[in-house]
Motif scaffolding. Structure first.
Motif, PDB file in Angstrom:
ATOM      1  N   HIS A 103       1.132  -0.836  -0.181  1.00 33.21           N
ATOM      2  CA  HIS A 103      -0.237   0.435   0.018  1.00 33.21           C
ATOM      3  C   HIS A 103       0.905   1.145   0.312  1.00 33.21           C
ATOM      4  N   GLY A 104       0.543   2.792  -0.481  1.00 30.78           N
ATOM      5  CA  GLY A 104       1.083   3.218  -0.723  1.00 30.78           C
ATOM      6  C   GLY A 104       0.796   4.701  -1.101  1.00 30.78           C
ATOM      7  N   PRO A 105       1.715   6.083  -1.292  1.00 26.66           N
ATOM      8  CA  PRO A 105       0.552   6.799  -2.424  1.00 26.66           C
ATOM      9  C   PRO A 105      -0.036   6.342  -2.829  1.00 26.66           C
ATOM     10  N   GLY A 106      -1.499   7.658  -4.516  1.00 23.96           N
ATOM     11  CA  GLY A 106      -1.419   6.413  -5.624  1.00 23.96           C
ATOM     12  C   GLY A 106      -1.812   5.150  -5.291  1.00 23.96           C
ATOM     13  N   GLN A 107      -2.421   5.081  -4.615  1.00 22.03           N
ATOM     14  CA  GLN A 107      -3.373   3.764  -4.441  1.00 22.03           C
ATOM     15  C   GLN A 107      -4.601   4.349  -3.625  1.00 22.03           C
ATOM     16  N   LEU A 108      -5.881   3.998  -3.986  1.00 22.93           N
ATOM     17  CA  LEU A 108      -6.987   4.269  -3.243  1.00 22.93           C
ATOM     18  C   LEU A 108      -7.098   2.905  -2.229  1.00 22.93           C
ATOM     19  N   VAL A 109      -7.420   2.999  -1.356  1.00 18.16           N
ATOM     20  CA  VAL A 109      -7.985   1.080  -0.738  1.00 18.16           C
ATOM     21  C   VAL A 109      -9.331   1.894   0.188  1.00 18.16           C
ATOM     22  N   GLY A 110      -9.874   0.670  -0.281  1.00 24.96           N
ATOM     23  CA  GLY A 110     -11.233   0.172   0.341  1.00 24.96           C
ATOM     24  C   GLY A 110     -11.898  -0.263   1.645  1.00 24.96           C
ATOM     25  N   TYR A 111     -12.092  -0.145   2.818  1.00 25.87           N
ATOM     26  CA  TYR A 111     -12.677  -0.962   3.539  1.00 25.87           C
ATOM     27  C   TYR A 111     -13.922  -0.587   3.773  1.00 25.87           C
ATOM     28  N   PRO A 112     -14.412  -1.612   2.794  1.00 28.12           N
ATOM     29  CA  PRO A 112     -16.011  -1.684   3.472  1.00 28.12           C
ATOM     30  C   PRO A 112     -15.978  -2.363   4.922  1.00 28.12           C
ATOM     31  N   LEU A 113     -17.152  -1.754   5.813  1.00 28.97           N
ATOM     32  CA  LEU A 113     -17.328  -2.703   6.581  1.00 28.97           C
ATOM     33  C   LEU A 113     -18.725  -2.787   6.954  1.00 28.97           C
ATOM     34  N   LEU A 114     -19.385  -4.081   6.214  1.00 27.62           N
ATOM     35  CA  LEU A 114     -20.367  -4.810   6.295  1.00 27.62           C
ATOM     36  C   LEU A 114     -21.122  -5.462   6.587  1.00 27.62           C
ATOM     37  N   LEU A 115     -22.157  -5.362   7.385  1.00 29.17           N
ATOM     38  CA  LEU A 115     -23.270  -6.642   7.947  1.00 29.17           C
ATOM     39  C   LEU A 115     -23.512  -7.906   7.158  1.00 29.17           C
ATOM     40  N   LEU A 116     -22.791  -8.656   7.472  1.00 30.53           N
ATOM     41  CA  LEU A 116     -23.312  -9.863   6.578  1.00 30.53           C
ATOM     42  C   LEU A 116     -24.527 -10.738   7.134  1.00 30.53           C
TER      43      LEU A 116
END
Length: 232
Positions: A84-97
Motif C-alpha cells: 500500500h502506498g501513495p497513488g493507491q486508493l484503499v477501500g475498507y467496507p465494514l458491512l454486516l452480512l
C-alpha cells in the motif's frame, strides 16, 4: 428498505491507525452502535502480510525497509503480501452480512471485484477476473488487489467484513513498493494502474467520488450518500 452506509474519504492515514479504526468499527457495528461504513483512503508506504504467511515473498531486509521508509504489518486478512502506498486508493467496507443482504461470503468477494470492473469499464478498460486468483485484472496485470476478513458477530448472527480492496491509480506505482515483494505471492504476472491504462491523470478524491455510486449500485442494499472528507 435500503440501509444507510456511512462513507468517508481520508487523503492519508497510517496503516496501524486504519487497522485499529476498522477493529473498533467492527465491534460497534456488531453491537448495533455504528452504521455500516466504507472507508476510502491512502496509506504511507506499507507492506501487509495476510494469513498466508510466506516470508520469502518479502524481498527486502529489515534494514532495507527502514532505509526506504516502508512499514511492515502482519495482519488478519486473507491472502499473501501486498503493498500500500501513495497513488493507491484503499477501500475498507465494514458491512454486516446478516442474511438480509442475500450475499454469501463468496458472493461478497465477487461483488467487490464487480465494483472495480464496472469502474474501469467507464473508461473503456476491459477488466475481469483471473481463475484461481482474487482481484481485478487487465490482461495479465493486476490493477486491484482484494483481501478481506469476515469477523464473526458476537452479539447477533452473521459477519462484519473488514479490510477490502487496493486499487492502483497513479502511474509508476508498480515501480515503487511492488519491486520489494512478490505481490500476493504471484511471480508470473505483474501489476498496472488506472493512469497507465488510460494515459490520463486522476486525483484520488476524483476516483473515490466515482467509485461510491458504483459501490451502492452493486451493493444495492445500501443507500448512497455524499462523501465526507476527513482531513484529520
Amino acid at each position: 428498505m435500503r440501509r444507510i452506509l456511512e462513507i468517508s474519504y481520508t487523503p492519508m492515514m497510517d496503516y496501524g491507525k486504519a487497522w485499529d479504526l476498522q477493529k473498533e468499527l467492527v465491534r460497534r457495528i456488531d453491537l448495533g452502535e455504528q452504521q455500516e461504513s466504507l472507508l476510502l483512503l491512502q496509506h504511507p508506504p506499507t507492506y501487509t502480510v495476510g494469513s498466508q504467511r510466506h516470508p520469502e515473498h518479502l524481498l527486502l531486509s529489515k534494514e532495507q525497509l527502514q532505509e526506504r521508509g516502508i512499514e511492515l504489518f502482519e495482519i488478519d486478512r486473507g491472502g499473501d503480501i501486498t503493498y500500500h502506498g501513495p497513488g493507491q486508493l484503499v477501500g475498507y467496507p465494514l458491512l454486516l452480512l446478516d442474511g438480509q443482504m442475500g450475499l454469501d461470503l463468496h458472493g461478497y468477494l465477487r461483488n467487490l471485484e464487480q465494483v472495480m470492473i464496472n469502474f474501469l469499464a467507464q473508461y473503456g478498460i476491459e477488466a475481469g477476473r483471473k481463475p484461481k486468483y482474487t482481484g481485478v485484472w487487465v490482461g495479465d496485470l493486476k490493477i486491484c488487489a482484494i483481501g478481506v476478513k469476515f469477523n464473526k458477530c458476537r452479539k447477533q448472527r452473521g459477519f462484519v467484513t473488514s479490510h477490502g480492496f487496493a486499487f492502483n491509480v497513479k502511474s509508476g506505482i508498480q515501480d515503487e513498493g511492488f519491486q520489494g515483494i512478490i505481490p500476493c505471492g504471484i511471480d508470473s504476472f505483474g501489476v498496472t494502474s488506472l493512469e497507465d491504462c488510460t494515459g490520463r491523470s486522476f486525483t484520488m478524491k476524483q476516483v473515490a467520488d466515482e467509485i461510491i455510486p458504483l459501490f451502492t449500485e452493486v451493493f444495492d442494499q445500501y443507500e448512497g450518500q455524499c462523501i465526507r472528507e476527513d482531513v484529520s
